[in-house]
Design an enzyme around this catalytic site. Structure first.
Site, PDB file in Angstrom:
ATOM      1  N   GLU A  22       1.639   6.759   0.853  1.00  0.00           N
ATOM      2  CA  GLU A  22       0.848   7.727   0.083  1.00  0.00           C
ATOM      3  C   GLU A  22       1.709   8.836  -0.542  1.00  0.00           C
ATOM      4  O   GLU A  22       1.453   9.240  -1.674  1.00  0.00           O
ATOM      5  CB  GLU A  22      -0.226   8.346   0.991  1.00  0.00           C
ATOM      6  CG  GLU A  22      -1.131   9.307   0.238  1.00  0.00           C
ATOM      7  CD  GLU A  22      -2.189   9.935   1.141  1.00  0.00           C
ATOM      8  OE1 GLU A  22      -2.949   9.207   1.779  1.00  0.00           O
ATOM      9  OE2 GLU A  22      -2.224  11.176   1.190  1.00  0.00           O
TER      10      GLU A  22
ATOM     11  N   SER B  84      -1.238  11.523   6.004  1.00  0.00           N
ATOM     12  CA  SER B  84      -1.349  10.069   6.111  1.00  0.00           C
ATOM     13  C   SER B  84      -0.186   9.435   5.360  1.00  0.00           C
ATOM     14  O   SER B  84       0.005   9.696   4.175  1.00  0.00           O
ATOM     15  CB  SER B  84      -2.659   9.593   5.487  1.00  0.00           C
ATOM     16  OG  SER B  84      -3.735  10.214   6.153  1.00  0.00           O
TER      17      SER B  84
ATOM     18  N   ARG C 177      -6.763   8.587  -4.145  1.00  0.00           N
ATOM     19  CA  ARG C 177      -5.398   9.111  -3.958  1.00  0.00           C
ATOM     20  C   ARG C 177      -4.514   8.860  -5.173  1.00  0.00           C
ATOM     21  O   ARG C 177      -3.324   8.593  -5.060  1.00  0.00           O
ATOM     22  CB  ARG C 177      -4.714   8.519  -2.708  1.00  0.00           C
ATOM     23  CG  ARG C 177      -5.378   8.804  -1.414  1.00  0.00           C
ATOM     24  CD  ARG C 177      -5.517  10.304  -1.121  1.00  0.00           C
ATOM     25  NE  ARG C 177      -6.376  10.455   0.017  1.00  0.00           N
ATOM     26  CZ  ARG C 177      -7.704  10.499  -0.085  1.00  0.00           C
ATOM     27  NH1 ARG C 177      -8.287  10.499  -1.260  1.00  0.00           N
ATOM     28  NH2 ARG C 177      -8.441  10.608   0.997  1.00  0.00           N
TER      29      ARG C 177
END
Ligand SMILES: Cc1cc2nc3c(=O)[nH]c(=O)nc-3n(C[C@H](O)[C@H](O)[C@H](O)COP(=O)(O)OP(=O)(O)OC[C@H]3O[C@@H](n4cnc5c(N)ncnc54)[C@H](O)[C@@H]3O)c2cc1C
Length: 373
Positions: free
Chosen positions: A363, A256, A178
């Protein structure tokens, strides 16, 4: 922020650019949150993006590049920046060589669908991820055991400091879980991406247990027809509210909200001991934990739930709730403001830290607002 009328006039003179001062970030983000920028600059070609961002940079104003707005948390109220929306969306698929090119504003899931329909495999596990093709390298999007970095060969960038439009190898982005060196830095705008896919119509080797089981895999790394994997992935994602649906508030999210924490072995052991003491042996023995670069990766969703934040938290009346289908998504139920979202994110981050001693990291990209602000 008061718009600079002369700057807006000059932006409007660029080919394939449209400018307005009415759009709010709430109109551009999947959380449907965020205030009004000085102006919104819509660019329908890569050249228009370079010219517009070049002009804004020369003027020394704040710039926020927006694709599908599905990974953004933006402050309420007036925003001291110009938004550049990428609307260039050409996609070319060469079924013979497996080479796929997509301009930054192309809808990512359409790139996946077109590639799979052409008999190409390798990105089917990334089906249903919202947003634009251009944003996929920014946080090296991933799902079900695959990442875009597995297949990305090159990206075409507008390098903002050097004012250069160039193709660079994927390796130069330092893609990780990520993350890439584009995330948070804003150093470049992705104009186009290039992927090398497999031509045999088969998926990448399946690495995600639930997906492999759903497809009836009999051994590790088994491959299935890419189209079959895509359908199964979309089914699994819909069950978790992870495919956008305007009528479904569980999908009014940024996906998320926290990354899965990577901790050292000692911390993972301490977390497991806390679970054992509170929830018993079965829970502790079933705690999700995976070897990862730098330590042990834990499941943020699992920790959040066990720290006292179940699906639907806090209650049906709240403007922002944990999704009723996935503990890791924070969702706008209709009348929320960014301040409500930040309040819930802070409560969860602090609750998990107090309970397990693990600090979750968000995130999405935050603009004009901070978790600790
Ligand atoms: C329901 C849901 C499910 C999701 N599931 C997943 C998932 O499974 N896996 C996953 O990894 N993510 C997931 N996400 C997060 C998100 O979809 C991805 O991060 C996606 O790549 C963001 O694309 P976007 O175009 O919407 O980016 P935006 O939200 O518009 O932008 C995100 C960041 O990237 C920058 N950016 C955007 N485009 C460019 C560009 N062309 N050049 C340079 N910078 C750019 C922006 O400035 C911003 O900093 C999910 C989100 C939602 C809402």
């Amino acid at each position: 922020m008061t718009p600079d009328n002369e700057l807006i006039r000059r932006l409007g003179e660029i080919d394939a650019v449209r400018v307005d001062t009415e759009t709010r970030l709430a109109d551009l983000t999947t959380l449907r949150l965020g205030g009004r920028p000085a102006a919104t600059v819509r660019c329908a070609s890569p050249e228009a993006v370079c010219a517009a961002v070049g002009l804004l940079d020369a003027a020394g104003v704040g710039v926020l590049v927006v694709g599908g707005g599905s990974n953004l948390v933006v402050a309420d109220g007036g925003l001291d920046l110009y938004v550049v929306v990428l609307e260039c969306d050409e996609v070319s698929v060469d079924a013979a060589s497996g080479l796929v090119r997509a301009q930054a504003g192309a809808v990512w899931d359409e790139v996946v669908a077109t590639s799979v329909a052409a008999g190409l495999g390798g990105i089917e596990c990334l089906s249903g991820i919202p947003g634009s093709a251009g944003a996929t390298p920014v946080q090296n999007v991933g799902a079900y055991g695959a990442e875009v970095g597995d297949r990305l060969t090159r990206v075409r960038l507008w390098d903002r400091a050097r004012r250069v439009d160039e193709w660079v190898p994927a390796a130069s982005l330092e893609l990780a879980y990520r993350w890439s060196n584009l995330k948070y830095s804003g150093r470049a705008v992705v104009l186009e991406i290039e992927l090398q896919l497999a031509c045999d119509g088969l998926s990448a080797p399946l690495r995600f247990g639930a997906l492999a089981r759903a497809l009836g895999a009999e051994h590790a790394d088994e491959r299935f027809p890419a189209a079959q994997v895509r359908e199964e992935v979309l089914k699994l994602r819909r069950g978790k509210g992870m495919v956008l649906d305007a009528a479904d508030h569980d999908t009014w999210s940024a996906g998320s909200f926290f990354t899965n924490p990577v901790v050292d072995a000692e911390t993972a052991g301490a977390v497991c001991d806390i679970v054992r003491a509170t929830y018993g042996d079965a829970e502790a023995d079933g705690m999700p934990r995976y070897a990862a670069p730098g330590g042990v990766k834990l499941s943020a969703a699992w920790l959040i739930e066990r720290a006292g934040f179940p699906r639907g938290y806090p209650d049906a009346e709240a403007p922002v709730r944990v999704s009723t289908r996935h503990t890791l998504a924070l969702t706008n139920r209709g009348g929320a403001r960014t301040a409500d979202l930040v309040g819930l994110a802070r409560e969860i981050r602090d609750g998990v830290r107090d309970y397990f001693g693990v600090t979750l990291v968000p995130e999405p990209v935050w603009v004009g607002v901070e978790l600790d602000g």
